[in-house]
Each structure stands twice: as structure tokens, then as C-alpha cells.
Design an enzyme around this catalytic site. Structure first.
Site, mmCIF file in Angstrom:
data_model
loop_
_atom_site.group_PDB
_atom_site.id
_atom_site.type_symbol
_atom_site.label_atom_id
_atom_site.label_comp_id
_atom_site.label_asym_id
_atom_site.label_seq_id
_atom_site.Cartn_x
_atom_site.Cartn_y
_atom_site.Cartn_z
ATOM 1 N N HIS A 1 -63.064 35.484 -18.358
ATOM 2 C CA HIS A 1 -63.690 36.775 -18.073
ATOM 3 C C HIS A 1 -65.113 36.544 -17.575
ATOM 4 O O HIS A 1 -66.022 36.241 -18.353
ATOM 5 C CB HIS A 1 -63.699 37.595 -19.365
ATOM 6 C CG HIS A 1 -64.070 39.027 -19.194
ATOM 7 N ND1 HIS A 1 -63.274 39.944 -18.547
ATOM 8 C CD2 HIS A 1 -65.166 39.723 -19.602
ATOM 9 C CE1 HIS A 1 -63.849 41.135 -18.570
ATOM 10 N NE2 HIS A 1 -65.005 41.019 -19.203
ATOM 11 N N SER B 1 -66.080 44.088 -15.769
ATOM 12 C CA SER B 1 -65.742 44.437 -17.139
ATOM 13 C C SER B 1 -65.938 45.944 -17.368
ATOM 14 O O SER B 1 -65.436 46.754 -16.607
ATOM 15 C CB SER B 1 -66.562 43.590 -18.112
ATOM 16 O OG SER B 1 -66.058 43.652 -19.413
#
Length: 421
Positions: A402, A261
Site C-alpha cells: 500500500h 488510500s
């Protein structure tokens, strides 16, 4: 009547403004754009070999990203002292060595320190290493009760027992799924991790972390071309690399920088700006990472600069809702890592990070790797889900959201065993 008209106009304005700020997830609404050629200088001259790339184009791109995207580190600062806080020859059920190393920095009367947690396989005399930041403290990546809990500021997360911005025992081991420590050790690699909040707390406040150690006179925040948090976190990874070069148990020529990320963005910038890293793994880095900014899909330059204004340098705000003016894009950041291997990964349900944009970033970086005779992404269509492309430039998109999963680490380990020499 006038009041009714005003109310209607107000709601129409709010509705229009809200629509402008909504993320685009429709490929048909991706704007037309011209992608800059990584092998063409800003003055139009073509780069035809690796020597010209290294002498001319690479410095030009690196300078642009430094001045206009991530920000310049305003000086140099070496490790002041190293302290081994704790060490064990019998970690992880006897198969690993554990070290907890404190790196101390001093400048202008201020001090900062951060702790590197290191696991090394006992079966390897001089181990290759994965290094990367974690989001909630070194103690979260393992159930190991000997891992020290950081006292630094942390983002509140009641589900992890983090309130009043303090890390606690309750969060020990909550992120073991993201690290696969045993698989890494069993494969003959070491793992080093750092809580990123110790280097620079992840908040729009440059009064703590590493930045104040570089301030001059009454400076309160970085200049417009100076480092945001991503460059600060990258700086910390380079300082960890300084330590690895001193540690005889680590093969400093085989250190792979990893991140997920925002820390995937960090890993890419660390690898681009510090050639000592032997390879880079960037897991779902999105905008400002591997995804092409000009696509304006999911997270955008405007959104990232407004939601997290401290991540990039202030000059990057010149391209908010103005991506067409960018003379570079993120494929050229990936290209700066050449000829060292780089792995970009996406997740099928992580549309915010723009999987297609991440794939295209890897694809369009490939010509630079080919200057060195390295194999990159050769197919123009995205691979099937859970079907990795493993070359010097590697890419996969997996099922799920994610996150970092066991599947991801299995691919990274397999790839590193082949390409980290």
C-alpha cells in the site's frame, strides 16, 4: 467448577467476536450478491443513451451517494481572500515556478485557511495540473527548503519527527517517493498539493477544520446526512479548483485530481461531485472508494465506520454488516465521473484494499462510459501484475504494498498525456 465454566464461556465469546471482526482474505468466503446495474433506475427503467443518463440516472445516483454515503455540504462558501505567501521563478534547479498560496474562508464569525503548494513547469505557458492532498504536510513531498511547514494538527509519527501532533523540519522530504515531482514537471505538468489536515484534521472530532464554519446555533457535529471528512476534503479540492480558474498560469480545463488510500476515496468523490476536474486518479482507495462494498473483502463498511467514524456521513452506518441492503455500489461512483477519464490502481500485497474489488469497480463502471463512445475495461479477468490497461477507464495492479511509487506515477503521466484534453 462454575468459575471454570464461566471462564471457558467468556473465552469462547471473545474468540467468536474476534473472528467476526477479522478481515476476510479468502475469495471462497466472499458472499453471493447481486450487483446493481448502473444503467437501470431505482424504479427499474433502463437507461439507453447518455442524455437519459445525465437527465435521470446520474442525478439519482449522485443524490443517493450524497445523502447516504459521503454526506451533503450544508451550504456554499466562496474564497474570502487569496494570499501569495511565497513565490519563486527559479524552483527545482531552475525548471519550475513555485507558488505557495493561502486560501482563506470566513463564515459565522469563524475563519479557516489552507495552503496550496504549486509547482509549474517554466517550459509551459498554461500548464495542465495534477492536484491532490498529502498526509503529513506540503514540506514532506519535496526536499525544497522553501516549502512552508504547516502549523496544523497532525497525526503523531515519531519516525517522521512528528510528536505532540506538530509537524517539524525533521519530516521535510520524507514522502518524496510518493510524488515524483521532477518527473511530473519534466512531462510538462504542474503539481498542486495541500496538507489535508488543514481542511479537516483526520480525527473523530468535528470541533475544528471546516465543519464549524457551517454550524448553525449550538450545532456540535454534522447531521446524519451531512458531510464527513471525505466530503470535507473533497470540498477543499473544489475550492482549490476555484483558485486554479483564477490563475492564468494554470490550464483550468486540464486539472486531474489525484489521491491515495483514504485520499483516493476523496479524489473519486471530488471527481464525481465536481465536473470541472478533467480526470481522476484513485490509488488503492479500497472500501468506500473503488472496491465493491458487497464483496466484504479486506476493509468493510462496518470496519471503516467503526475505525474511522468521521470519514463518511452517519447514514452510511445503516449499511454496516448490511451491504446487501445497499441499492448502489462503488462501480456506480466511478460511473458518475463519465465521460471524463478515470484511473484506478491497486497493489498486489495490499489485500486490505481488495485489488480484485477495485478492478471490478472499474470493470462494471465501463457500460456508462460506453454510452459516450469511450473505451473502458474490456477484459473480465484482472490484468497481469505491472501490465496496465490504459483506456478512458484505466487500471493497473503493481507489485508491492500500500503505497504510491515511481511506477504508479509513470503510468499516470503517460495516461494523462493521452487522455486529458
Amino acid at each position: 467448577m462454575n468459575r471454570l465454566i464461566l471462564c471457558l464461556l467468556f473465552f469462547a465469546f471473545v474468540s467468536t467476536a474476534s473472528a467476526q471482526f477479522d478481515a476476510n482474505y479468502d475469495e471462497s468466503k466472499v458472499p453471493e450478491f447481486k450487483l446493481p446495474d448502473p444503467l437501470k433506475m431505482f424504479n427499474g427503467k433502463k437507461i439507453r443513451n447518455s442524455k437519459k443518463w445525465e437527465k435521470n440516472r446520474c442525478p439519482e445516483l449522485l443524490n443517493f451517494f450524497t445523502e447516504n454515503v459521503y454526506g451533503e455540504v450544508p451550504g456554499e462558501l466562496a474564497i474570502s481572500s487569496v494570499q501569495i505567501l511565497e513565490q519563486s521563478e527559479n524552483a527545482l534547479n531552475g525548471k519550475a515556478i513555485r507558488k505557495q498560496v493561502d486560501l482563506v474562508f470566513k463564515n459565522h464569525g469563524k475563519t479557516l485557511d489552507f495552503t496550496v503548494l504549486i509547482y509549474l513547469p517554466k517550459s509551459v505557458e498554461k500548464a495542465p495540473l495534477f492536484v491532490g492532498y498529502n498526509f503529513y504536510g506540503n514540506h514532506t513531498i519535496t526536499e525544497d527548503v522553501e516549502v512552508i511547514i504547516s502549523g496544523s494538527w497532525a497525526r503523531n509519527n515519531p519516525s517522521f519527527g512528528i510528536i505532540n501532533n506538530q509537524l517539524t523540519e525533521q519530516s521535510r522530504g520524507v514522502r518524496t517517493n510518493r510524488w515524483c515531482v521532477d518527473k511530473i514537471i519534466d512531462a510538462g505538468f504542474g503539481l498542486a498539493t495541500i496538507y489535508y489536515g488543514e481542511v479537516d484534521p483526520d480525527k473523530d472530532d468535528f470541533s475544528d477544520g471546516i465543519h464549524p464554519l457551517f454550524y448553525i446555533d449550538d450545532q456540535q457535529q454534522p447531521a446524519a446526512n451531512e458531510w464527513g471528512s471525505i466530503a470535507a476534503w473533497s470540498w477543499g479540492l473544489s475550492r482549490a479548483m476555484d483558485y486554479f480558474e483564477r490563475d492564468n498560469a494554470i490550464d483550468e480545463s486540464k486539472v486531474v485530481v489525484f489521491g491515495h488510500s483514504r485520499l483516493g476515496k476523496t479524489a473519486l468523490w471530488a471527481g464525481a461531485s465536481d465536473e470541472r476536474f478533467a480526470g481522476v486518479i484513485s490509488n488503492e482507495p479500497g472500501c468506500g472508494g473503488a472496491a465493491l462494498s458487497k464483496r466484504r473483502f479486506g476493509e468493510t463498511v462496518w470496519r471503516i465506520n467503526n475505525s474511522f467514524p468521521h470519514w463518511f456521513c452517519k447514514n452510511f452506518r445503516n449499511y454496516s454488516k448490511n451491504e446487501e441492503a445497499l441499492p448502489v455500489d462503488q462501480h456506480e461512483l466511478i460511473a458518475l465521473i463519465a465521460p471524463r477519464p478515470v484511473y484506478i490502481a491497486s497493489a498486489e500485497e495490499d489485500r486490505w484494499s481488495d485489488p480484485k474489488g477495485e478492478f471490478l469497480g472499474a470493470l462494471y463502471a465501463t457500460p456508462v462510459f460506453e454510452l459516450y463512445g469511450k473505451k473502458g475495461i474490456e477484459q473480465t479477468e484482472m490484468p497481469g501484475v505491472n501490465q496496465p490497461i490504459q483506456n478512458t477507464v484505466a487500471y493497473h495492479i503493481r507489485t508491492g504494498e500500500h503505497d504510491v511509487t515511481e511506477f504508479d506515477w509513470e503510468q499516470y503521466i503517460k495516461w494523462a498525456q493521452k487522455f486529458i484534453h
